[in-house]
Design an enzyme around this catalytic site. Structure first.
Site, mmCIF file in Angstrom:
data_model
loop_
_atom_site.group_PDB
_atom_site.id
_atom_site.type_symbol
_atom_site.label_atom_id
_atom_site.label_comp_id
_atom_site.label_asym_id
_atom_site.label_seq_id
_atom_site.Cartn_x
_atom_site.Cartn_y
_atom_site.Cartn_z
ATOM 1 N N HIS A 14 -6.933 7.006 3.285
ATOM 2 C CA HIS A 14 -6.740 5.866 4.359
ATOM 3 C C HIS A 14 -5.282 6.160 4.776
ATOM 4 O O HIS A 14 -4.269 5.703 4.329
ATOM 5 C CB HIS A 14 -7.047 4.671 3.771
ATOM 6 C CG HIS A 14 -6.545 3.518 4.685
ATOM 7 N ND1 HIS A 14 -6.219 2.245 4.259
ATOM 8 C CD2 HIS A 14 -6.770 3.441 5.944
ATOM 9 C CE1 HIS A 14 -5.898 1.641 5.481
ATOM 10 N NE2 HIS A 14 -6.313 2.190 6.520
ATOM 11 N N ASN A 68 -5.184 -4.186 2.621
ATOM 12 C CA ASN A 68 -5.903 -5.140 3.311
ATOM 13 C C ASN A 68 -6.152 -6.352 2.304
ATOM 14 O O ASN A 68 -6.523 -7.371 2.929
ATOM 15 C CB ASN A 68 -6.996 -4.422 3.909
ATOM 16 C CG ASN A 68 -6.559 -3.720 5.328
ATOM 17 O OD1 ASN A 68 -5.559 -3.762 5.691
ATOM 18 N ND2 ASN A 68 -7.529 -2.817 5.856
#
Length: 571
Positions: A425, A475
């Site tokens: 990511h 997140n």
């Protein structure tokens, strides 16, 4: 001479700043172990300094009498502070300025409790003081000019930076940040990621000066625990209930930097100790000679640029020849901007472009040792891509998805390549952001993980490893914080601009939560929160009705210049 009462995180740091500035100090604490610890740290800092100012460390309040001003820095508890202020008021002559370091308690109540309301002013500190750190001098309607001026003089002498935030925004900012810190403790407690991985991810992913667990050590775990407990009591919000590990660490007197041990260990000067080296059991990484990137959007172009500027050949595969050409032009334009800003030379730009091939021929992926998927954040789309990669790529090739919150295991199953699929990511903008969340499935081969980690490091990135779960590290911590900020807007009197300013000025965050929401995109934020809530089903992950209504009304943030802090021209 300056007096300081209370040598916890705030008092000790303030003492250190004033000591460095040459102030004579009388410091009072009723805990003899604390006095001994501070004495050892001062001695370590002194190192034979010839002009060292006099410092008296004592449990006797009467020695405060000669002080020109006294700072009360006991823990953030109304009863404890009132008692400490009364003791100080009894020890020093009338007219001696009394300065309380309360962060959120009502200043007027403390002033009245001291018995000397005209002599009392406040120093609102969001975190323990540090050189050029923020502080808000505050006063009540009863504060004398002499006391207010004493507060200003002390701020200047300690090298602190005065800010103007206000009580309401300061309280809101403190609650938001404490909630984030508490969430980080819970994430660590459940064993999802190592403490240094959590801190590294949040520092690099969100631009924070300190990771959340580092900050807790700096604040003091007992101080944070007390503040969270008070928020839980006053708001009734169970999300402020201190994480179990935080409670256990406070009970064990692992209070952070001030006690020498918290989430990290500290030496006699309070400097953090490096962790002991552990023997490496990492598998040998496979060589990565050619990298493939699937996609033509912003992230795909940014990843391709990062690979090429690191000196590696890269093939960017788009769906059409037109998209492939536009992707190459996008990378070229980004490199041109980097040259203009002095981050690259013309020679480096030319070398990177020479290593980049953009094409619509998916057959080129068969020659790649590593293929990175960077298409739309839609699981069905990603499954189709991985099914094609599984059929097309060479045996043993490493396959990676750039998803920020979707299942890596689902991509692995679609590819039919158990053990050879990871999540990488990248954060946007990929050429600039150092953080990469390296996501491992339950079946990933050690060699595949080692190859991915080595590749990320070769790009100049810092990988943090975590298991395959919705939200990963950043997140899963960031969006409850952003969701809590959105909930504030439903309360009368709260403002986006004021809260952003308080978070930035008070805690040193690069941007406040509302500016960050605009930057990410309100629609993207809503989609991520929906996925988090679908996975976890807990209140902190549920999107606020206000966010959903804003997106439905076309407020997307910076991308269309209609957002919480972004305003475009009226139509």
């Amino acid at each position: 001479m300056t007096g300081i009462v209370g040598l916890g995180s705030v008092g000790e740091e303030l003492l250190t700043l004033l000591y460095a500035a040459g102030h004579r100090i009388v410091a009072v604490d009723t805990d003899l172990d604390v006095l001994a610890r501070v004495g050892r740290r001062l001695k370590a800092l002194d190192d034979g300094r010839a002009d060292a100012p006099e410092v008296v460390l004592t449990a006797d309040h009467s020695l405060l009498r000669p002080a020109q001003a006294v700072v009360e820095a006991v823990p953030e508890d109304a009863t404890a502070k009132a008692r400490a202020l009364r003791q100080v008021a009894e020890a020093v002559p009338p007219g001696t300025p009394l300065l309380t370091t309360t962060a959120g308690l009502p200043l007027l109540s403390l002033a009245l409790a001291s018995g000397r309301p005209e002599d009392l002013a406040g120093l609102r500190l969001f975190t323990p003081p540090a050189a050029d750190g923020p502080v808000e001098p505050v006063r009540t309607p009863l504060t004398s000019e002499a006391a207010a001026e004493a507060a200003d003089r002390l701020v200047a002498a300690a090298g602190l930076r005065p800010v103007a935030v206000g009580a309401g925004p300061a309280a809101d900012a403190t609650a938001l940040v404490l909630g984030l810190l508490n969430g980080a403790v819970a994430l660590y407690d459940e064993g999802y990621a190592a403490h240094h991985e959590i801190d590294t991810a949040m520092r690099l992913g969100c631009g924070l000066a300190l990771g959340p667990l580092e900050m807790l050590d700096h604040i003091g775990l007992d101080t944070a625990h007390a503040a969270l407990s008070e928020l839980r009591r006053t708001t009734g919000d169970p999300l402020f209930a201190p994480a179990g590990l935080l409670t256990r660490m406070v009970a064990a007197e692992r209070l952070g930097r001030k006690s020498g041990e918290g989430f990290y260990a500290y030496d006699e000067t309070g400097a953090r100790l490096a962790p002991a080296d552990e023997p490496s059991a990492a598998a040998e990484a496979r060589p990565v000679r050619l990298v493939g990137v699937v996609g033509s959007g912003t992230m795909a172009c940014g990843i391709a640029e990062s690979v090429a500027t690191a000196g590696r050949p890269v093939v960017l595969v788009a769906r059409t020849a037109g998209k492939a050409e536009r992707a190459r032009q996008s990378v070229d334009a980004s490199l041109a901007r980097a040259v203009h800003r002095g981050r690259r030379t013309e020679e480096q730009r030319d070398a990177a472009l020479a290593l980049l091939e953009s094409t619509d021929d998916a057959g080129r992926l068969a020659d790649c040792d590593l293929v990175i998927e960077a298409v739309a954040e839609d699981l069905d789309v990603k499954r189709r891509v991985f099914a094609e990669l599984g059929a097309r790529c060479a045996p043993g090739a490493l396959l990676a998805t750039t998803t920020s919150s979707l299942s890596v295991a689902a991509c692995e199953r679609a590819a039919g390549r158990p053990g050879d699929v990871v999540g990488i990511h990248f954060f946007n903008p990929a050429p600039l952001m150092r953080l990469v969340e390296l996501v491992r499935t339950d079946t990933v081969r050690p060699q595949a993980l080692a190859t991915a980690e080595g590749f990320c490091r070769s790009l100049g990135k810092t990988p943090v490893t975590c298991p395959d779960r919705t939200g990963f590290i950043v997140n899963s911590l960031l969006f409850p914080y952003l969701g809590a900020a959105m909930t504030l807007l439903e309360r009368r009197g709260a403002g986006a601009e004021e809260t952003d300013a308080a978070v930035q000025q008070g805690f040193g965050y690069p941007m406040g939560p509302f500016t960050l929401l605009d930057t990410i995109g309100l629609d993207v934020s809503l989609a991520i929160q929906d996925r988090l809530f679908e996975h976890f089903g807990t209140p902190e992950h549920e999107p606020s009705p206000a966010l959903r209504q804003l997106v439905a009304a076309g407020f997307l943030g910076r991308k269309n210049r209609r957002g919480l802090r972004t305003a475009g021209p009226r139509s």
